[in-house]
Design an enzyme around this catalytic site. Structure first.
Site, PDB file in Angstrom:
ATOM      1  N   HIS A  56       0.863  -1.194   0.000  1.00  0.00           N
ATOM      2  CA  HIS A  56       0.000   0.000   0.000  1.00  0.00           C
ATOM      3  C   HIS A  56       0.896   1.239   0.000  1.00  0.00           C
ATOM      4  O   HIS A  56       1.500   1.590   1.009  1.00  0.00           O
ATOM      5  CB  HIS A  56      -0.926   0.003   1.216  1.00  0.00           C
ATOM      6  N   GLU A  81      -5.204  -1.789  11.608  1.00  0.00           N
ATOM      7  CA  GLU A  81      -3.959  -1.099  11.923  1.00  0.00           C
ATOM      8  C   GLU A  81      -4.048  -0.377  13.265  1.00  0.00           C
ATOM      9  O   GLU A  81      -3.052  -0.240  13.962  1.00  0.00           O
ATOM     10  CB  GLU A  81      -3.585  -0.147  10.793  1.00  0.00           C
ATOM     11  N   HIS A 239       0.142 -13.273   4.436  1.00  0.00           N
ATOM     12  CA  HIS A 239       0.071 -12.026   3.664  1.00  0.00           C
ATOM     13  C   HIS A 239       0.918 -12.148   2.392  1.00  0.00           C
ATOM     14  O   HIS A 239       0.562 -11.596   1.346  1.00  0.00           O
ATOM     15  CB  HIS A 239       0.529 -10.842   4.521  1.00  0.00           C
TER      16      HIS A 239
END
Ligand code: HPA
Length: 266
Positions: A56, A81, A239
């Site tokens: 990102h 987050e 991930h």
């Protein structure tokens, strides 16, 4: 008007984007499809989040896809987050303040349907806010009571089906179930999500849909399916795996979105 909208307007005078796009995991490179681009970093935009997730970038690109003026956000902040659902409030409102009439959201997700495998693209037709959090907790007044019926715009869905057909893409459709993350689901949670009518699970997007609907933007959402849900296959979840499969599924979705946006009909 947010402070960020003023800074953006000054960076590209007279520019009025019609469509906002938020690019999730794997789709970042789509920002390269924006022509005549002016780029700003989130860190220069007050109220924009500082991002912590690999994949990102934290950049805004203003320019065109085809002849359609767009504002493309490369990367989002997630609930996981900081445990706050309002992390994307300023960016979404800024897109609206700049003139965007629609918001296209993309993410990576796990499939609840064995027939929709890794690498597939799913158009979101509705969602289940399983986290039961809202980006609107701090608000007062009646505008916080957002009607979520028809949140995913049926007209945009029809355009997306046409764009998929003309780019020879199999476009799956279904219900996105929002989990907080950052841990993946348990197999029991995945079975539960199937039972309650979900088609895919993921860790994002729902807060942005609520924010966009509050200000009347039309919404379209797309998931790149990176894996089958926890317990549905023997492949371990990570991930790294999400990023890898998202990057390959992104090729199809990028083509679809370019067509959808270039052929934009208000
Ligand atoms: N669960 C939640 N989010 C995800 C998944 C998943 O299986 N895959 C990619 N994002």
């Amino acid at each position: 008007m947010t402070e960020a909208a003023g800074i953006i307007a000054a960076a590209k005078p007279g520019f009025r984007p019609k469509v906002g796009v938020i690019l999730g995991s794997g789709l970042g490179p789509m920002a390269d499809d924006v022509t005549d681009a002016t780029t700003l970093d989130y860190r220069d935009l007050p109220g924009f989040p500082q991002l912590s997730v690999e994949g990102h970038a934290g950049r805004l690109s203003l320019g065109k896809i085809g002849e359609t003026p767009v504002a493309v956000l490369q990367g989002r902040a997630h609930y996981y987050e900081h445990g706050r659902a309002d992390a994307m409030k300023v960016p979404v409102r800024t897109l609206h303040a700049l003139g965007c009439e629609a918001l296209i959201l993309t993410n990576a997700g796990g499939s609840l349907d064995p027939a929709i495998g890794p690498g597939s693209v799913m158009m979101i037709t509705d969602h289940i806010n399983l986290v039961q959090s809202s980006p609107l907790y701090d608000e007062s007044g009646n505008s916080r009571f957002v009607d979520m019926v028809g949140a995913y715009d049926t007209g945009l869905q029809e355009h997306a089906r046409n764009a998929a057909q003309s780019t020879s893409l199999t476009l799956h459709e279904g219900v996105y179930v929002w989990f907080s993350g950052p841990h993946f689901e348990t197999p029991a949670e995945v079975r539960f999500s199937r039972l309650i009518g979900g088609t895919a699970v993921g860790m994002s997007t729902v807060p942005e849909v609520i924010l966009a609907r509050q200000v009347g933007m039309r919404v379209a959402g797309f998931s790149i399916i990176t894996n089958l849900g926890a317990g549905m296959s023997s492949a371990p979840l990570s991930h790294e795996q999400t990023m890898k499969v998202a990057a390959s599924g992104a090729i199809d979705l990028r083509r679809l979105l370019n067509r959808l946006i270039a052929d934009w009909v208000s």
